[in-house]
Design a protein around this motif. Structure first.
Motif, PDB file in Angstrom:
ATOM      1  N   GLU A  48       0.795  -1.225   0.000  1.00 19.08           N
ATOM      2  CA  GLU A  48       0.000   0.000   0.000  1.00 19.08           C
ATOM      3  C   GLU A  48       0.830   1.279   0.000  1.00 19.08           C
ATOM      4  N   GLY A  49       2.122   1.153   0.130  1.00 16.39           N
ATOM      5  CA  GLY A  49       2.977   2.335   0.168  1.00 16.39           C
ATOM      6  C   GLY A  49       3.152   2.969  -1.198  1.00 16.39           C
ATOM      7  N   PRO A  50       3.878   4.065  -1.261  1.00  8.18           N
ATOM      8  CA  PRO A  50       4.078   4.783  -2.520  1.00  8.18           C
ATOM      9  C   PRO A  50       5.194   4.188  -3.379  1.00  8.18           C
ATOM     10  N   PHE A  51       5.882   3.167  -2.874  1.00  5.65           N
ATOM     11  CA  PHE A  51       7.074   2.655  -3.535  1.00  5.65           C
ATOM     12  C   PHE A  51       6.730   1.764  -4.724  1.00  5.65           C
ATOM     13  N   LEU A  52       7.400   1.998  -5.847  1.00  5.16           N
ATOM     14  CA  LEU A  52       7.191   1.221  -7.056  1.00  5.16           C
ATOM     15  C   LEU A  52       8.497   0.599  -7.539  1.00  5.16           C
ATOM     16  N   LEU A  53       8.389  -0.555  -8.171  1.00  2.50           N
ATOM     17  CA  LEU A  53       9.474  -1.144  -8.942  1.00  2.50           C
ATOM     18  C   LEU A  53       9.086  -0.971 -10.402  1.00  2.50           C
ATOM     19  N   ILE A  54      10.000  -0.476 -11.210  1.00  2.00           N
ATOM     20  CA  ILE A  54       9.749  -0.284 -12.626  1.00  2.00           C
ATOM     21  C   ILE A  54      10.666  -1.240 -13.382  1.00  2.00           C
ATOM     22  N   LEU A  55      10.082  -2.200 -14.078  1.00  3.90           N
ATOM     23  CA  LEU A  55      10.862  -3.150 -14.869  1.00  3.90           C
ATOM     24  C   LEU A  55      11.081  -2.553 -16.252  1.00  3.90           C
ATOM     25  N   ILE A  56      12.335  -2.557 -16.701  1.00  7.63           N
ATOM     26  CA  ILE A  56      12.714  -1.957 -17.973  1.00  7.63           C
ATOM     27  C   ILE A  56      13.382  -3.029 -18.833  1.00  7.63           C
ATOM     28  N   PRO A  57      12.860  -3.275 -20.045  1.00  2.00           N
ATOM     29  CA  PRO A  57      13.482  -4.292 -20.892  1.00  2.00           C
ATOM     30  C   PRO A  57      14.806  -3.812 -21.487  1.00  2.00           C
ATOM     31  N   THR A  58      15.774  -4.721 -21.528  1.00  4.10           N
ATOM     32  CA  THR A  58      17.070  -4.417 -22.130  1.00  4.10           C
ATOM     33  C   THR A  58      17.692  -5.705 -22.637  1.00  4.10           C
ATOM     34  N   GLU A  59      18.462  -5.600 -23.683  1.00  5.79           N
ATOM     35  CA  GLU A  59      19.243  -6.734 -24.178  1.00  5.79           C
ATOM     36  C   GLU A  59      20.657  -6.700 -23.620  1.00  5.79           C
ATOM     37  N   ASP A  60      21.030  -5.609 -22.961  1.00  4.58           N
ATOM     38  CA  ASP A  60      22.367  -5.472 -22.382  1.00  4.58           C
ATOM     39  C   ASP A  60      22.561  -6.456 -21.237  1.00  4.58           C
ATOM     40  N   VAL A  61      23.802  -6.817 -20.988  1.00  2.33           N
ATOM     41  CA  VAL A  61      24.133  -7.625 -19.816  1.00  2.33           C
ATOM     42  C   VAL A  61      24.338  -6.641 -18.668  1.00  2.33           C
ATOM     43  N   THR A  62      23.300  -6.488 -17.853  1.00  2.00           N
ATOM     44  CA  THR A  62      23.327  -5.521 -16.756  1.00  2.00           C
ATOM     45  C   THR A  62      22.380  -5.993 -15.661  1.00  2.00           C
ATOM     46  N   PHE A  63      22.611  -5.502 -14.450  1.00  2.00           N
ATOM     47  CA  PHE A  63      21.829  -5.958 -13.308  1.00  2.00           C
ATOM     48  C   PHE A  63      21.490  -4.783 -12.393  1.00  2.00           C
ATOM     49  N   ALA A  64      20.536  -5.007 -11.488  1.00  2.00           N
ATOM     50  CA  ALA A  64      20.137  -4.000 -10.508  1.00  2.00           C
ATOM     51  C   ALA A  64      21.002  -4.078  -9.255  1.00  2.00           C
ATOM     52  N   HIS A  65      22.005  -4.943  -9.263  1.00  2.00           N
ATOM     53  CA  HIS A  65      22.935  -5.012  -8.138  1.00  2.00           C
ATOM     54  C   HIS A  65      24.325  -4.607  -8.627  1.00  2.00           C
ATOM     55  N   PHE A  66      25.286  -4.605  -7.744  1.00  2.00           N
ATOM     56  CA  PHE A  66      26.638  -4.167  -8.081  1.00  2.00           C
ATOM     57  C   PHE A  66      27.638  -5.095  -7.413  1.00  2.00           C
ATOM     58  N   THR A  67      28.913  -4.845  -7.637  1.00  2.00           N
ATOM     59  CA  THR A  67      29.947  -5.673  -7.012  1.00  2.00           C
ATOM     60  C   THR A  67      30.902  -4.810  -6.195  1.00  2.00           C
ATOM     61  N   ILE A  68      31.428  -5.429  -5.137  1.00  2.00           N
ATOM     62  CA  ILE A  68      32.523  -4.862  -4.345  1.00  2.00           C
ATOM     63  C   ILE A  68      33.570  -5.960  -4.255  1.00  2.00           C
ATOM     64  N   ASN A  69      34.780  -5.666  -4.720  1.00  2.00           N
ATOM     65  CA  ASN A  69      35.853  -6.668  -4.749  1.00  2.00           C
ATOM     66  C   ASN A  69      35.390  -7.943  -5.453  1.00  2.00           C
ATOM     67  N   GLN A  70      34.696  -7.772  -6.562  1.00  2.00           N
ATOM     68  CA  GLN A  70      34.190  -8.867  -7.400  1.00  2.00           C
ATOM     69  C   GLN A  70      33.102  -9.707  -6.735  1.00  2.00           C
ATOM     70  N   GLU A  71      32.582  -9.291  -5.595  1.00  2.00           N
ATOM     71  CA  GLU A  71      31.494  -9.994  -4.905  1.00  2.00           C
ATOM     72  C   GLU A  71      30.191  -9.230  -5.131  1.00  2.00           C
ATOM     73  N   GLN A  72      29.110  -9.957  -5.451  1.00  2.00           N
ATOM     74  CA  GLN A  72      27.821  -9.326  -5.679  1.00  2.00           C
ATOM     75  C   GLN A  72      27.249  -8.731  -4.397  1.00  2.00           C
ATOM     76  N   GLU A  73      26.683  -7.540  -4.531  1.00  2.00           N
ATOM     77  CA  GLU A  73      26.022  -6.835  -3.434  1.00  2.00           C
ATOM     78  C   GLU A  73      24.650  -6.392  -3.924  1.00  2.00           C
ATOM     79  N   PHE A  74      23.626  -6.590  -3.099  1.00  2.00           N
ATOM     80  CA  PHE A  74      22.268  -6.232  -3.500  1.00  2.00           C
ATOM     81  C   PHE A  74      22.052  -4.724  -3.412  1.00  2.00           C
TER      82      PHE A  74
END
Length: 123
Positions: A48-74
């Motif tokens: 019920e909150g105002p928060f939304l997730l927006i899914l965007i199509p892409t063919e690129d190799v990309t993610f919504a997370h990142f890495t620190i010292n080659q380890e995945q971080e959410f």
């Protein structure tokens, strides 16, 4: 500056390969509300909150997370008061899920959507 011009976070964009399939996964597996689905995006409402997730199509190799010292971080963390039940629900739906971990009374686990975006659930 004592006051911010920013009121709240409204949405976060998540890259996906198959927009319709991913939108239905967020709706059917995570139980979130699919508000709108077009060729350009899918709008997912988080309860019920105002928060939304927006899914965007892409063919690129990309993610919504990142890495620190080659380890995945959410980047995106969800709260779940029934963490163990949610964990089992994801396993029952063949979602890639890490084990539940505890750190000073804080329990959490990571899981991955259909496109490999790393997400966290905690309580």
């Amino acid at each position: 500056m004592s006051n911010s011009f920013i009121e709240q976070v409204h949405y976060i964009r998540i890259p996906v390969k198959n927009l319709e399939r991913s939108a239905h996964w967020y709706r059917d597996v995570l139980g979130l509300q699919l508000v709108n689905l077009t060729e350009e995006l899918a709008v997912i409402k988080v309860n019920e909150g105002p928060f939304l997730l927006i899914l965007i199509p892409t063919e690129d190799v990309t993610f919504a997370h990142f890495t620190i010292n080659q380890e995945q971080e959410f980047s995106i963390g969800f709260t779940s008061p029934e963490l163990a039940k949610f964990h089992q629900h994801l396993l029952d739906h063949q979602v890639k899920v890490d084990d539940i971990k505890e750190d000073n009374g804080h329990a959490f686990f990571h899981f991955y959507d259909l496109d490999g975006n790393m997400l966290q659930a905690h309580w």
